[in-house]
Design an enzyme around this catalytic site. Structure first.
Site, PDB file in Angstrom:
ATOM      1  N   PRO A   9       0.842  -1.201   0.000  1.00  0.00           N
ATOM      2  CA  PRO A   9       0.000   0.000   0.000  1.00  0.00           C
ATOM      3  C   PRO A   9       0.876   1.249   0.000  1.00  0.00           C
ATOM      4  O   PRO A   9       1.749   1.395   0.857  1.00  0.00           O
ATOM      5  CB  PRO A   9      -0.788  -0.131   1.303  1.00  0.00           C
ATOM      6  CG  PRO A   9       0.082  -0.964   2.200  1.00  0.00           C
ATOM      7  CD  PRO A   9       0.825  -1.906   1.296  1.00  0.00           C
ATOM      8  N   MET A  10       0.671   2.132  -0.980  1.00  0.00           N
ATOM      9  CA  MET A  10       1.460   3.362  -1.074  1.00  0.00           C
ATOM     10  C   MET A  10       0.522   4.530  -1.307  1.00  0.00           C
ATOM     11  O   MET A  10      -0.172   4.590  -2.332  1.00  0.00           O
ATOM     12  CB  MET A  10       2.491   3.263  -2.209  1.00  0.00           C
ATOM     13  CG  MET A  10       3.582   2.243  -1.967  1.00  0.00           C
ATOM     14  SD  MET A  10       4.707   2.090  -3.365  1.00  0.00           S
ATOM     15  CE  MET A  10       3.671   1.135  -4.506  1.00  0.00           C
ATOM     16  N   CYS A  94       3.886   3.328   8.815  1.00  0.00           N
ATOM     17  CA  CYS A  94       4.057   4.550   8.037  1.00  0.00           C
ATOM     18  C   CYS A  94       4.912   5.567   8.801  1.00  0.00           C
ATOM     19  O   CYS A  94       4.614   5.896   9.948  1.00  0.00           O
ATOM     20  CB  CYS A  94       2.713   5.165   7.700  1.00  0.00           C
ATOM     21  SG  CYS A  94       2.867   6.696   6.744  1.00  0.00           S
ATOM     22  N   GLY A 196      10.901  -4.325   1.204  1.00  0.00           N
ATOM     23  CA  GLY A 196      12.000  -3.368   1.182  1.00  0.00           C
ATOM     24  C   GLY A 196      13.034  -3.685   0.124  1.00  0.00           C
ATOM     25  O   GLY A 196      13.694  -4.726   0.181  1.00  0.00           O
ATOM     26  N   GLY A 219       6.796  -2.517  -3.278  1.00  0.00           N
ATOM     27  CA  GLY A 219       6.227  -1.182  -3.289  1.00  0.00           C
ATOM     28  C   GLY A 219       6.827  -0.328  -4.380  1.00  0.00           C
ATOM     29  O   GLY A 219       6.386  -0.360  -5.535  1.00  0.00           O
TER      30      GLY A 219
END
Length: 323
Positions: A9-10, A94, A196, A219
């Site tokens: 989720p971005m 976040c 990551g 991501g």
């Protein structure tokens, strides 16, 4: 050896249109942009629009954030009743200032008892829906809490945990620490999804081998390159079929005509979902298109011309002239 591939989720990027592109290219599990619990409770249209999804995008999760257990639980109940997501994901990772200042996101890594209380409240509120969570390694390099946080979440009934291999203080700088992600995978029995710096298929294979994670979350590596999911799947399949790694072809983005055609289709979908037409100003979506231009011939030329595009027709002419 292959594992499920998640689209991370971005905020500002993993909208319904981009999720569709990634699903087409092999993303197994999608997660919405994160949304705060309170706007959902207050029925704010934008919040609900950001978490909407199509049946084709399942299995689909909705990610929420907040610092009040009761509000998080109430939002989860509303999501379950209205959208029936396959899972609800809790954002404890976040690093954005506006989120941390609310004691939410990675701010909760400084208060693990409250983080656990939120998780328990949500799990109890939606017993028919799986609850997952995303964390970071800790607040900074002096306060790694990744293993303890994951254990608390497992005890609270969370079904899976995604671990971003950086601290809050790092933001997105430096390298993700996959050794620490592996520590979490070995410490809990629920699935751990590593996140990551997975930007190519070779790295994806290596991370699974090194850590034992049961899923990979991608991501920034997918921005402008939804094809990364298909490349990773092809590499896993080739290795499982016995092809030596040394014989696997070099990874590449598709040809420019494919990339630009996908870029334009994405722009059209974005404009349509926001109620715009080709005659209206579409400058608001250019930042989402920018990443597509990297790694392809004429990409630099297209990037230089994007700022002058105000309509879809402008964009179409720019892309046609670059081929």
């Amino acid at each position: 050896m292959s594992v499920p591939l998640y689209l991370a989720p971005m905020s500002g990027f993993t909208d319904i249109a981009f999720r569709a592109l990634c699903k087409e290219q092999g993303a197994d599990v999608l997660v919405s942009e994160f949304v705060q619990s309170e706007p959902l409770i207050r029925a704010r249209e934008r919040a609900w629009r950001d978490v909407d999804f199509t049946p084709e995008q399942r299995p689909m999760g909705v990610q929420i954030f907040g610092a009040v257990p009761e509000s998080m639980a109430a939002a989860a109940r509303l999501l379950e009743a209205r959208l029936r997501p396959d899972f609800i994901d809790l954002n404890f990772g976040c690093p954005a200032r506006k989120v941390v200042e609310c004691n939410a996101g990675s701010g909760l890594l400084r208060d693990l008892p409250l983080m656990e209380k939120i998780a328990r409240a949500v799990v109890s509120a939606v017993p028919a829906t799986a609850v997952t969570a995303k964390i970071r390694l800790g607040w900074d390099s002096t306060s790694f809490v990744h293993v303890e946080a994951a254990k608390r979440l497992e005890d609270a009934g969370v079904r899976a945990v995604a671990v971003h291999g950086r601290t809050k203080a790092q933001g997105y700088s430096g390298e993700a620490d996959w050794e620490k992600i592996g520590e979490v995978a070995r410490a809990v029995s629920i699935p751990v999804i590593g996140n990551g710096d997975v930007r190519d298929a070779a790295t994806a294979v290596r991370r699974v081998r090194e850590t034992g994670v049961r899923g990979l979350m991608i991501g920034r590596g997918a921005l402008g390159d939804p094809w990364i999911f298909s490349r990773i799947k092809k590499r896993f399949a080739a290795l499982e079929a016995g092809t030596p790694e040394a014989e696997l072809p070099e990874e590449k983005k598709p040809a420019a005509d494919v990339v630009f055609a996908t870029l334009f289709r994405y722009a059209e979908t974005l404009a349509r979902t926001r109620g715009a037409s080709g005659a209206e100003n579409v400058r608001w979506l250019l930042a989402r298109l920018h990443p597509f231009t990297y790694g392809v011939p004429a990409g630099k030329r297209v990037r230089a011309g994007l700022h002058a595009c105000t309509t879809l027709s402008d964009l179409r002419r720019l892309l046609d002239s670059a081929l």
